[in-house]
Design a protein around this motif. Sequence first.
Motif, PDB file in Angstrom:
ATOM      1  N   ALA A   2    -101.174-161.533  32.774  1.00 36.57           N
ATOM      2  CA  ALA A   2    -101.007-160.992  33.920  1.00 36.57           C
ATOM      3  C   ALA A   2    -101.407-159.329  33.775  1.00 36.57           C
ATOM      4  O   ALA A   2    -102.138-158.654  34.626  1.00 36.57           O
ATOM      5  CB  ALA A   2     -99.645-160.976  34.687  1.00 36.57           C
TER       6      ALA A   2
ATOM      7  N   LEU B  23    -104.512-157.122  35.700  1.00 34.07           N
ATOM      8  CA  LEU B  23    -104.369-156.233  36.403  1.00 34.07           C
ATOM      9  C   LEU B  23    -105.059-155.009  35.790  1.00 34.07           C
ATOM     10  O   LEU B  23    -105.932-154.249  36.594  1.00 34.07           O
ATOM     11  CB  LEU B  23    -102.791-155.649  36.619  1.00 34.07           C
TER      12      LEU B  23
ATOM     13  N   THR C 221     -99.959-151.089  36.066  1.00 34.64           N
ATOM     14  CA  THR C 221     -99.315-152.598  35.490  1.00 34.64           C
ATOM     15  C   THR C 221     -97.685-152.304  35.289  1.00 34.64           C
ATOM     16  O   THR C 221     -97.039-152.937  34.263  1.00 34.64           O
ATOM     17  CB  THR C 221     -99.954-152.258  33.986  1.00 34.64           C
TER      18      THR C 221
ATOM     19  N   GLU D  41     -95.640-158.744  42.003  1.00 34.94           N
ATOM     20  CA  GLU D  41     -96.434-158.889  43.039  1.00 34.94           C
ATOM     21  C   GLU D  41     -97.739-159.999  42.608  1.00 34.94           C
ATOM     22  O   GLU D  41     -97.942-161.049  43.054  1.00 34.94           O
ATOM     23  CB  GLU D  41     -97.207-157.565  43.757  1.00 34.94           C
ATOM     24  N   HIS D  42     -98.254-159.601  41.418  1.00 38.02           N
ATOM     25  CA  HIS D  42     -99.330-160.530  40.954  1.00 38.02           C
ATOM     26  C   HIS D  42     -98.680-161.770  40.413  1.00 38.02           C
ATOM     27  O   HIS D  42     -99.406-162.735  40.700  1.00 38.02           O
ATOM     28  CB  HIS D  42     -99.973-159.755  39.513  1.00 38.02           C
TER      29      HIS D  42
ATOM     30  N   THR E 169     -99.641-166.007  41.524  1.00 37.35           N
ATOM     31  CA  THR E 169    -100.002-166.838  40.846  1.00 37.35           C
ATOM     32  C   THR E 169     -99.157-168.162  40.648  1.00 37.35           C
ATOM     33  O   THR E 169     -99.243-169.169  39.889  1.00 37.35           O
ATOM     34  CB  THR E 169    -100.385-166.399  39.555  1.00 37.35           C
TER      35      THR E 169
END
Length: 511
Positions: free
Chosen positions: A74, A78, A85, A92-93, A97
């Motif tokens: 991840a 980013l 990061t 959120e990332h 996923t």
Amino acid sequence: MAQSRAPRQENPSDHQTDEAAGPFGIGGEPPHAVEAERAVLGACMFKTSEVDEVRGILDAADFYRPAHETVWRALLALRSADAPTDPIALTEHLDGTGDLRRIGGASYLHQLAGVAAPIGSAAYYASIVRRKADLRRLRESGFRLVQRAVEPGADPDEIRSAAEADVRAERERALASGTGRLSRYLVNGWDFVTKAAETHPIWGTPAQTAWASGESLMIVGPPGVGKTTLAHQVVLARIGLAESVLGMPVVPGKRVLYLAIDRPTQIARTLARGIRDEHEAALRERLAVWQGPLPAALDKEPDLLADLAAAHQADTLVIDSLKDAVSTMVDDALAVAYNNARGRALQNGVEVLELHHQRKSGAEAPKVQRPALDQVYGSTWLTSGAGSVLFINGKPGDLAVTIHHLKLATGEIGPLQVIHDHEHGTSTVDPTLDPVTLLRAATNGLTVRELAEVLCGEPEPGRADIEKARRHLDRLVKAGLATKAEGAAGGNGGGQQARYRASARHIGAVS
């Protein structure tokens, strides 16, 4: 999409940096350093630029905890998007996923951020993680080795081959990633221009080098013109049994590995002509011969040439012949693969000599006709990567041949009119066409044009022949072997060319 794994329960060993010792030290948990993994990830959250440094050291699979591998992937995603990061961005990332719950939720990301390594220390902790990952892989290879050894009907040779393949694959993996990939052939700019660019003659002189250190020598010609005979003389000089070949000095090396890929029995007969009983110790200690095909294709194992030399403690590698080392000579991809393998050997300090063939269409060209590089058989990438190319021109079985220097390391050598003694396996330069001998025999000296006429065998030498003769004579003057009387400009009485004469100093050979 980040790769997902089943979550693994936290246990006290996650905080250790060494595995629990079992019988023979291979029991318990595999090597890992979870605290170092946390420090690396926390540092990358705290300072985005740390991702750039760490990814040159670690692969995602180097993390022991699956959750940490997911977080690292991840972070890379980013960073590639030039996004923050920090834990909020990561939350959120990972939520997007579907991996947030698998890694322990947003609270775990904030825990990681809380154990960030001091600024500038991420690379140090990443190296710990990488070392543990390497040890885990080697440990797994060891387990496989033991398992193979206890299987019914186990074959020791097969086990050894499998073990070597495992180690080779691990070494290649290490070199293809992380710091090994990024720094394997790295040198600073000053050393590059002052050291890496330096070459020393292996065969020849600084002014006229047939074979330079750090660059390969390719000897080319049709069958039967003495390629192997010439190469064997260089090999014998390289192991200390001679001082020079064709009047040019050869620097002795430590050990030669001769790859007799093509017709080893014939190669042995050819080499035996120059061998005497007193040579036994040198041949046993300083010459190793590989008989038959290579153990693997060079496009599959680019380090094979370097590995073979290292395995036999050789600093010199002779390939006889090139067509048997590369399956399809005209295939550019395979030629590039060979060039890569050759380059890796040279970078590892191994000097390379190659024997090769010319295109069949030019096999019976007159000896006085100068060949060109495009007459060398195969892809142009074969000669592009060579440092020096010597082309032996003649017909099969000729006692007298011509050697042309088609690709130069320094100054051009020859063309040399060479006479082979097939009974004793020796080659000498025809003294009647040696510039030094010609100069000494001319009572009134020679002009550039007069020498060019003799060397090219034509009454009207071309411009290239004249310039070549001029270089010969100027080198003799520079070496103190000749003197030059300057000519006079033309006028009503006509001009006079510069004339060269042998110096009073005794002349034995061209320096």
